[in-house]
Design a protein around this motif. Structure first.
Motif, PDB file in Angstrom:
ATOM      1  N   THR A  50       0.845  -1.193   0.000  1.00 35.07           N
ATOM      2  CA  THR A  50       0.000   0.000   0.000  1.00 35.07           C
ATOM      3  C   THR A  50       0.877   1.239   0.000  1.00 35.07           C
ATOM      4  O   THR A  50       1.965   1.251   0.575  1.00 35.07           O
ATOM      5  CB  THR A  50      -0.941   0.026   1.220  1.00 35.07           C
ATOM      6  OG1 THR A  50      -0.176  -0.166   2.410  1.00 35.07           O
ATOM      7  CG2 THR A  50      -1.998  -1.056   1.119  1.00 35.07           C
ATOM      8  N   GLU A  51       0.379   2.287  -0.660  1.00 38.69           N
ATOM      9  CA  GLU A  51       1.056   3.586  -0.701  1.00 38.69           C
ATOM     10  C   GLU A  51       0.278   4.549   0.179  1.00 38.69           C
ATOM     11  O   GLU A  51      -0.953   4.596   0.132  1.00 38.69           O
ATOM     12  CB  GLU A  51       1.115   4.113  -2.126  1.00 38.69           C
ATOM     13  CG  GLU A  51       1.794   5.455  -2.242  1.00 38.69           C
ATOM     14  CD  GLU A  51       1.892   5.944  -3.675  1.00 38.69           C
ATOM     15  OE1 GLU A  51       2.586   6.955  -3.886  1.00 38.69           O
ATOM     16  OE2 GLU A  51       1.291   5.334  -4.570  1.00 38.69           O
ATOM     17  N   THR A  58      -3.582   3.770  -0.856  1.00 42.22           N
ATOM     18  CA  THR A  58      -3.909   3.100  -2.106  1.00 42.22           C
ATOM     19  C   THR A  58      -3.196   1.759  -2.162  1.00 42.22           C
ATOM     20  O   THR A  58      -1.988   1.690  -1.914  1.00 42.22           O
ATOM     21  CB  THR A  58      -3.453   3.952  -3.316  1.00 42.22           C
ATOM     22  OG1 THR A  58      -4.028   5.246  -3.206  1.00 42.22           O
ATOM     23  CG2 THR A  58      -3.843   3.301  -4.630  1.00 42.22           C
ATOM     24  N   GLU A  59      -3.945   0.711  -2.476  1.00 42.60           N
ATOM     25  CA  GLU A  59      -3.311  -0.599  -2.646  1.00 42.60           C
ATOM     26  C   GLU A  59      -2.692  -0.655  -4.035  1.00 42.60           C
ATOM     27  O   GLU A  59      -3.374  -0.510  -5.041  1.00 42.60           O
ATOM     28  CB  GLU A  59      -4.331  -1.720  -2.475  1.00 42.60           C
ATOM     29  CG  GLU A  59      -3.681  -3.087  -2.531  1.00 42.60           C
ATOM     30  CD  GLU A  59      -4.659  -4.213  -2.234  1.00 42.60           C
ATOM     31  OE1 GLU A  59      -5.133  -4.825  -3.199  1.00 42.60           O
ATOM     32  OE2 GLU A  59      -4.924  -4.453  -1.043  1.00 42.60           O
ATOM     33  N   LEU A  60      -1.377  -0.865  -4.094  1.00 50.03           N
ATOM     34  CA  LEU A  60      -0.664  -0.942  -5.370  1.00 50.03           C
ATOM     35  C   LEU A  60      -0.552  -2.369  -5.880  1.00 50.03           C
ATOM     36  O   LEU A  60      -0.604  -2.607  -7.084  1.00 50.03           O
ATOM     37  CB  LEU A  60       0.759  -0.373  -5.224  1.00 50.03           C
ATOM     38  CG  LEU A  60       0.907   1.091  -4.874  1.00 50.03           C
ATOM     39  CD1 LEU A  60       2.387   1.438  -4.734  1.00 50.03           C
ATOM     40  CD2 LEU A  60       0.238   1.962  -5.921  1.00 50.03           C
ATOM     41  N   LEU A 112       7.433  -4.971  -6.539  1.00 43.44           N
ATOM     42  CA  LEU A 112       6.888  -3.805  -7.245  1.00 43.44           C
ATOM     43  C   LEU A 112       7.083  -3.929  -8.753  1.00 43.44           C
ATOM     44  O   LEU A 112       6.153  -3.700  -9.530  1.00 43.44           O
ATOM     45  CB  LEU A 112       7.555  -2.519  -6.738  1.00 43.44           C
ATOM     46  CG  LEU A 112       7.206  -2.086  -5.320  1.00 43.44           C
ATOM     47  CD1 LEU A 112       8.092  -0.925  -4.890  1.00 43.44           C
ATOM     48  CD2 LEU A 112       5.737  -1.713  -5.213  1.00 43.44           C
ATOM     49  N   HIS A 117       5.314  -1.546 -11.130  1.00 43.92           N
ATOM     50  CA  HIS A 117       5.556  -0.367 -10.291  1.00 43.92           C
ATOM     51  C   HIS A 117       7.054  -0.244 -10.023  1.00 43.92           C
ATOM     52  O   HIS A 117       7.508  -0.404  -8.893  1.00 43.92           O
ATOM     53  CB  HIS A 117       4.804  -0.464  -8.961  1.00 43.92           C
ATOM     54  CG  HIS A 117       3.338  -0.510  -9.100  1.00 43.92           C
ATOM     55  ND1 HIS A 117       2.578   0.611  -9.327  1.00 43.92           N
ATOM     56  CD2 HIS A 117       2.466  -1.547  -9.067  1.00 43.92           C
ATOM     57  CE1 HIS A 117       1.301   0.273  -9.416  1.00 43.92           C
ATOM     58  NE2 HIS A 117       1.212  -1.039  -9.267  1.00 43.92           N
ATOM     59  N   LEU A 128       5.639   3.497   1.412  1.00 40.48           N
ATOM     60  CA  LEU A 128       5.022   2.219   1.077  1.00 40.48           C
ATOM     61  C   LEU A 128       5.074   1.261   2.272  1.00 40.48           C
ATOM     62  O   LEU A 128       6.059   1.234   3.007  1.00 40.48           O
ATOM     63  CB  LEU A 128       5.741   1.569  -0.107  1.00 40.48           C
ATOM     64  CG  LEU A 128       5.799   2.376  -1.408  1.00 40.48           C
ATOM     65  CD1 LEU A 128       6.608   1.626  -2.455  1.00 40.48           C
ATOM     66  CD2 LEU A 128       4.402   2.674  -1.920  1.00 40.48           C
TER      67      LEU A 128
END
Length: 190
Positions: A50-51, A58-60, A112, A117, A128
């Motif tokens: 998550t960010e 926000t879940e990445l 990532l 990402h 993060l």
């Protein structure tokens, strides 16, 4: 009558399944998995990143891999099959973080990158949080859910002699009743 589709034996009547629980040691059916952040040998894992930007989260990334595994209690074996529908995992979570003053580890960067990402060349200054849940090989576990008996196909079971072939329990999840897999000590005593 409700039909439950088993990936190994096809459609089965719901009446063939019964609800119950088993406890024992988790053993892989095939090659074990490697949890991507911790490097633990496991039968399944879940990773999410998550960010954090102020009050917004926000879940990445969400990466989930579970495979069927054996539960061995010393007197017999049960196949636990989490691959058909959702499963409730009550397994410890390892949490790490990266940000402006704490660069991501090679394992964190790899997770990532695998999900598109990539980190910036001079380092990633986003805040993060990385979380990983893994069921390790050899860990004591309890499982509750629906199960049915099937012929045990292992060579050791086939050598037991005359009479009906030995059976083993196969526990599967259904959309109505997911398996509950736990490493919490209190759950192991029930």
């Amino acid at each position: 009558m409700l039909q439950i589709t088993c990936p190994y034996c096809g459609a089965r009547a719901e009446s063939e399944f019964s609800y119950g629980g088993e406890g024992g040691i988790a053993r892989p059916l095939g090659e074990p998995l490697i949890a991507p952040l911790s490097g633990r040998t496991c039968v399944g894992y879940e990773v999410w990143v998550t960010e954090h930007d102020g009050d917004d989260t926000t879940e990445l990334v969400r990466e989930v891999r579970w495979q069927p595994f054996l539960l061995d209690d010393g007197t017999g074996r049960a196949v636990i099959d989490p691959s058909v529908a959702p499963v409730e995992y009550l397994v410890g979570i390892v949490t790490t973080e990266s940000g402006a003053f704490d660069d991501a580890t090679a394992e964190e960067r790899a997770v990532l990158a695998r999900h598109g990402h990539a980190t910036a060349p001079g380092g990633d200054h986003r805040s993060l949080t990385y979380r990983e849940r893994a069921l390790e090989v050899g860990e004591m576990v309890s499982v509750r859910g629906h199960g049915l008996r099937e012929v045990d196909p292992t060579p050791a079971a086939a050598r037991l002699g005359r009479g009906a072939p030995p059976t083993r329990l196969r526990m599967v999840t259904t959309h109505a009743t997911p398996l509950a897999v736990s490493t919490i000590p209190a759950d192991l005593n029930d």
